[in-house]
Design an enzyme around this catalytic site. Structure first.
Site, mmCIF file in Angstrom:
data_model
loop_
_atom_site.group_PDB
_atom_site.id
_atom_site.type_symbol
_atom_site.label_atom_id
_atom_site.label_comp_id
_atom_site.label_asym_id
_atom_site.label_seq_id
_atom_site.Cartn_x
_atom_site.Cartn_y
_atom_site.Cartn_z
ATOM 1 C CE1 TYR A 18 0.509 0.712 -1.797
ATOM 2 C CE2 TYR A 18 1.452 -1.203 0.340
ATOM 3 C CZ TYR A 18 0.715 -1.006 -1.521
ATOM 4 O OH TYR A 18 0.461 -2.045 -2.255
ATOM 5 C CG HIS A 22 -2.653 -1.873 1.709
ATOM 6 N ND1 HIS A 22 -2.389 -0.800 1.162
ATOM 7 C CD2 HIS A 22 -3.609 -2.757 1.195
ATOM 8 C CE1 HIS A 22 -2.421 -0.765 0.253
ATOM 9 N NE2 HIS A 22 -2.920 -2.092 -0.375
ATOM 10 C CE1 TYR A 41 -2.570 -8.335 -3.657
ATOM 11 C CE2 TYR A 41 -4.449 -7.506 -4.447
ATOM 12 C CZ TYR A 41 -3.810 -7.288 -4.179
ATOM 13 O OH TYR A 41 -3.068 -6.649 -5.077
ATOM 14 C CD1 TRP A 76 -6.845 0.595 -3.671
ATOM 15 C CD2 TRP A 76 -8.070 0.958 -2.188
ATOM 16 N NE1 TRP A 76 -5.449 0.139 -3.621
ATOM 17 C CE2 TRP A 76 -6.366 0.522 -2.221
ATOM 18 C CE3 TRP A 76 -8.120 1.496 -1.257
ATOM 19 C CZ2 TRP A 76 -5.940 0.358 -0.346
ATOM 20 C CZ3 TRP A 76 -7.385 1.143 0.133
ATOM 21 C CH2 TRP A 76 -6.750 0.691 0.181
ATOM 22 C CD1 TRP A 77 -6.287 1.023 -7.877
ATOM 23 C CD2 TRP A 77 -6.968 2.218 -10.298
ATOM 24 N NE1 TRP A 77 -6.501 -0.083 -8.422
ATOM 25 C CE2 TRP A 77 -7.015 0.137 -9.778
ATOM 26 C CE3 TRP A 77 -7.423 1.903 -11.265
ATOM 27 C CZ2 TRP A 77 -6.568 -0.988 -11.301
ATOM 28 C CZ3 TRP A 77 -7.922 1.671 -12.578
ATOM 29 C CH2 TRP A 77 -7.871 -0.231 -12.316
#
Length: 104
Positions: A18, A22, A41, A76-77
């Site tokens: 993960y 990112h 963000y 992306w999802w």
């Protein structure tokens, strides 16, 4: 500007992947987020529960509601689905968090 906070759930054992994804966020996804008015963000991990806590600032006239319809967001999802809990449409399960304290 509006501050938004929410919680997501990482599947156990997937933190390194993960984080890697990112760290290497797709430039076209970052551009889409910025174009939607998202600023500052960040996502934080709770090692005890594998909960992910996200906080973002968005412009008052943001375009976040259009993000789910973008092909880059859908890709992306799809790429993140093996790493985290998702909804039937592939989006991450996201629980809004209310601010109970803020020291400015």
């Amino acid at each position: 500007m509006q501050k938004i906070a929410f919680r997501m759930k990482l599947r156990p054992g997937h933190l390194a992947e993960y984080r890697r994804r990112h760290d290497e966020i797709w430039p076209e996804l970052a551009a889409a987020l910025r174009a939607a008015g998202i600023r500052d963000y960040s996502i934080h991990h709770d090692a005890e529960t594998d909960a992910l806590f996200a906080v973002l600032w968005r412009e008052d006239d943001h375009g976040m509601d259009a993000l789910p319809g973008l092909p880059v967001m859908r890709r992306w999802w799809d790429s993140m689905a093996p790493l985290m809990e998702t909804n039937p449409d592939g989006s991450p399960v996201s629980i809004p968090l209310d601010t109970v304290f803020h020291l400015a």
